[in-house]
Design an enzyme around this catalytic site. Structure first.
Site, mmCIF file in Angstrom:
data_model
loop_
_atom_site.group_PDB
_atom_site.id
_atom_site.type_symbol
_atom_site.label_atom_id
_atom_site.label_comp_id
_atom_site.label_asym_id
_atom_site.label_seq_id
_atom_site.Cartn_x
_atom_site.Cartn_y
_atom_site.Cartn_z
ATOM 1 C CE LYS A 29 -1.309 1.279 4.013
ATOM 2 N NZ LYS A 29 -0.607 2.591 4.152
ATOM 3 C CG ASP A 67 -3.170 1.092 7.266
ATOM 4 O OD1 ASP A 67 -3.959 2.054 7.381
ATOM 5 O OD2 ASP A 67 -1.932 1.226 7.292
#
Length: 277
Positions: free
Chosen positions: A6, A133
Site C-alpha cells: 500500500k 489499514d
C-alpha cells in the site's frame, strides 16, 4: 495469493478522536510489489515465513497473519486448522502496509478454503478489528480514506505511472511517528481533479504528508532519500509513504524509474515498478 504493498500518495492529519487515534485524509493506492500468501489444510494452525524480509519476523510469536486466521475461525465457529506460508517481499515497519496486506489476503484465502459464508459488510468489520489499514487492503483498489483509515470512498481513476520505492534500510514504527508529530491539524481540502500524470502530481504536492517532519526527526536519513528522489531525472512527484520510512517518486515512464533505480545507493532498499489503481 498476492498481498500488494500500500502507498499513501498523500496523508493529512485532520484531527484526533477522544481515544487518542488520529483522524486522517489520505489517498491510498497499491503497487506491483507484493507479499505472497499460501494456505493449505492442516490439523493445526501454523505459519512458515520465507523471502528477503523473513528475518525481520523471526522473533514475532504472533502477527497479523495468525490473528486474521484466528479471528475468522472464531467467527465461523471452527478450529483454525491451516498451514500458512508467507513470502515476505515488503519491508517491515516501512509505511507500506505489509502486515495489513498480509492479513487481508489471509481473510480472502480462508473464506474460500473454509467455505465461510460471510456478508461483505461483516468481512470488512472483521478486517477493521485487525487494524485501520486492513479494510483498505481488503478492498485492494485506489481509495480516499478518512476516519482512522476505515472509511473508504472510491478514488478517481489514477493516471498510468511508474513508481520507485526507496527505503534507507531502517524500520520506523508508526506509533513513534504519530507521537513525535507536532503542530496544528490540517484543514479539510477539496479534491482537485486530475486529467494526466502532471496534474495528478500537482494534486499530490498540494496535499503532502503531514508526518514527514516527525519521521525525519526520528530517522534523518529519510531527508536524504527524499532529496535523491526529488532530484532524479523525470520525477513528477516525490514524498514519503504513510509514516515512513519508505519514500516514493512517480514517473511517466518505466524507463525513467529504472534509470533512477540504477543510481540508488547500495545501502538503501528499492523497488522500481508500477502504481496500480
Amino acid at each position: 495469493m498476492l498481498a500488494p504493498a500500500k502507498i499513501n500518495l498523500w496523508l493529512n492529519v485532520v484531527g484526533r478522536r477522544a481515544d487518542g487515534y488520529h483522524l486522517l485524509d489520505t489517498l491510498v493506492a497499491f503497487t506491483d510489489l507484493a507479499d505472497e500468501i499460501e494456505a493449505s489444510p492442516s490439523d493445526r494452525l501454523s505459519l512458515a515465513v520465507d523471502g528477503p524480509f523473513a528475518g525481520t519476523l523471526a522473533d514475532e510469536a504472533d502477527n497479523l497473519v495468525l490473528k486474521a486466521a484466528r479471528l475468522l475461525a472464531d467467527r465461523a465457529g471452527i478450529a483454525p486448522r491451516v498451514a500458512l506460508r508467507l513470502g515476505k517481499h515488503i519491508p517491515v515497519a516501512a509505511g507500506l502496509g505489509g502486515g495489513s496486506a498480509d492479513a487481508a489476503a489471509v481473510l480472502r484465502l480462508l473464506i474460500d478454503l473454509w467455505r465461510v459464508a460471510l456478508p461483505v459488510e461483516e468481512l470488512f468489520d472483521l478486517a477493521a478489528r485487525l487494524g485501520a489499514d486492513v479494510p483498505m487492503c481488503l478492498a485492494g483498489r485506489a481509495a480516499l480514506a478518512s476516519g482512522v483509515g476505515e472509511r473508504l470512498a472510491p478514488a478517481p481513476p489514477l493516471p498510468p505511472c511508474a513508481i520507485l520505492l526507496v527505503n534507507p534500510g531502517t524500520p520506523l514504527p508508526t506509533p513513534e511517528v504519530f507521537a513525535r508529530r507536532q503542530g496544528a491539524f490540517s484543514p479539510a481540502r477539496s479534491l482537485r481533479p486530475w486529467t494526466d500524470a502532471a496534474s495528478f502530481a500537482a494534486t499530490l504536492a498540494g496535499h503532502g504528508n503531514d508526518l514527514t517532519d516527525a519521521a525525519v526527526a526520528l530517522r534523518p536519513e529519510i531527508a536524504r532519500v527524499l532529496a535523491f528522489l526529488q532530484t532524479s531525472e523525470g520525477a513528477l512527484h516525490a514524498a514519503m509513504s504513510g509514516s515512513g520510512a519508505t519514500c516514493f517518486a512517480l514517473y511517466e515512464t518505466a524507463q525513467h524509474a529504472e534509470r533512477a533505480a540504477a543510481r540508488v545507493p547500495a545501502a538503501w532498499w528499492h523497488h522500481a515498478g508500477t502504481l496500480c489503481g
